[in-house]
Design an enzyme around this catalytic site. Structure first.
Site, mmCIF file in Angstrom:
data_model
loop_
_atom_site.group_PDB
_atom_site.id
_atom_site.type_symbol
_atom_site.label_atom_id
_atom_site.label_comp_id
_atom_site.label_asym_id
_atom_site.label_seq_id
_atom_site.Cartn_x
_atom_site.Cartn_y
_atom_site.Cartn_z
ATOM 1 N N ASP A 25 38.282 39.724 61.420
ATOM 2 C CA ASP A 25 37.192 39.750 62.409
ATOM 3 C C ASP A 25 36.713 41.179 62.652
ATOM 4 O O ASP A 25 37.495 42.125 62.556
ATOM 5 C CB ASP A 25 37.695 39.109 63.715
ATOM 6 C CG ASP A 25 36.549 38.711 64.633
ATOM 7 O OD1 ASP A 25 35.379 38.696 64.185
ATOM 8 O OD2 ASP A 25 36.833 38.415 65.811
ATOM 9 N N HIS A 42 29.867 42.649 56.382
ATOM 10 C CA HIS A 42 30.552 41.619 55.578
ATOM 11 C C HIS A 42 30.821 42.145 54.167
ATOM 12 O O HIS A 42 31.883 41.900 53.601
ATOM 13 C CB HIS A 42 29.707 40.348 55.508
ATOM 14 C CG HIS A 42 29.511 39.691 56.837
ATOM 15 N ND1 HIS A 42 30.535 39.428 57.711
ATOM 16 C CD2 HIS A 42 28.384 39.242 57.458
ATOM 17 C CE1 HIS A 42 30.064 38.852 58.802
ATOM 18 N NE2 HIS A 42 28.756 38.734 58.676
ATOM 19 N N LEU A 136 50.941 35.821 43.759
ATOM 20 C CA LEU A 136 50.471 35.508 45.116
ATOM 21 C C LEU A 136 49.625 34.237 45.132
ATOM 22 O O LEU A 136 48.731 34.063 44.310
ATOM 23 C CB LEU A 136 49.611 36.689 45.623
ATOM 24 C CG LEU A 136 48.893 36.458 46.958
ATOM 25 C CD1 LEU A 136 49.886 36.472 48.111
ATOM 26 C CD2 LEU A 136 47.806 37.518 47.177
#
Ligand code: IPE
Ligand code: IPE
Ligand code: MG
Length: 239
Positions: A25, A42, A136
């Site tokens: 955020d 972004h 991962l």
């Protein structure tokens, strides 16, 4: 301040969390502070994603789930929802090869309703291409809402005409089927809320909040969050 190598060394002295979930955020506020359009925030945020995915692989974290677009983010004005989704799609296309080479499994979680078919196809293909990797396991939450996830699970159950179900069985009706619950939840940008993220899965996660805005979130900050987690005592209701 400790260097990255010193932090890695410290983190490796204790058991790692199995699964870290992040609420990325603060992109908009980061851009605003610099007098840039929100979309720039972004874009720069995707660089932070890349760094956090890299360090997660480096230390051997098994699961990482990142919140990229929520079911509530459709409420944003102008073309921001469209622009963010398009950025996610372009970033996926740009990074998929390298992710695959780095042995990452990439999986998308969220509601399929409302996403363009072309985007769904790219997301499905990315998973198909990487699902047998052994590094991962990266889950990207797109068009994700915790309440929507639970309702979609219940609707599936109703279709199967089940009348009772156990806690463990219900977890198999969620998007995160087969994935262990997060041990640690990190939220950047100083907001102290969950914003409908993994509300079922996070019931017993340790929470870590930092004021740093997502585009500024570094590998060092990520390692510091893990160290903080490693110093906590988890009791799960016991003693
Ligand atoms: C998080 O940054 C990214 C998305 C929700 C897509 P925000 O866009 O929420 O940034 P702030 O909270 O407005 O600063
Ligand atoms: C949560 O952040 C969603 C993502 C990070 C994708 P928001 O910025 O949308 O959450 P609120 O609106 O502050 O609760
Ligand atoms: Mg926000």
């Amino acid at each position: 301040m400790k260097s990255k190598q010193e932090l890695i060394k410290a983190v490796k002295e204790h058991p790692l969390p199995r699964h870290i979930a992040i609420i990325m955020d603060g992109n908009g506020r980061w851009a605003k502070k610099k007098n840039l359009p929100r979309l720039k925030g972004h874009q720069v945020g995707t660089r932070a994603v890349k760094k956090i995915v890299q360090i997660s692989g480096e230390i051997g974290l098994p699961y990482l789930t990142i919140y990229a677009f929520s079911t509530e983010n459709w409420r944003r004005p102008n073309d921001e929802p469209k622009a963010v989704l398009s950025l996610i799609e372009r970033t996926l296309m740009k990074e998929i090869k390298e992710l695959d080479e780095n042995d990452v499994i990439i999986q998308f979680i969220g509601s399929r309703n409302g996403l363009p078919a072309s985007m769904l196809k790219k997301m499905d293909n990315a998973y198909e291409m990487t699902k047998d990797n052994t590094g991962l396991h990266l889950l990207v939450a797109v068009n994700y809402g915790g309440r929507m996830e639970i309702i979609e699970g219940i609707n599936k159950l109703l279709k199967e005409k089940k009348d009772t179900i156990s806690l463990d069985e219900f977890a198999n009706y969620l998007y995160t089927k087969g994935i262990p619950d997060p041990d640690l939840l990190i939220r950047t940008s100083g907001e102290l809320r969950l914003s409908n993220y993994l509300i079922w899965q996070i019931a017993y996660s340790e929470l870590y909040f930092t004021d740093i805005l997502w585009p500024d979130f570094s590998q060092e900050e990520f390692l510091k969050a893990i160290l903080d987690f490693q110093n906590r005592s988890r009791r799960f209701g016991g003693v």
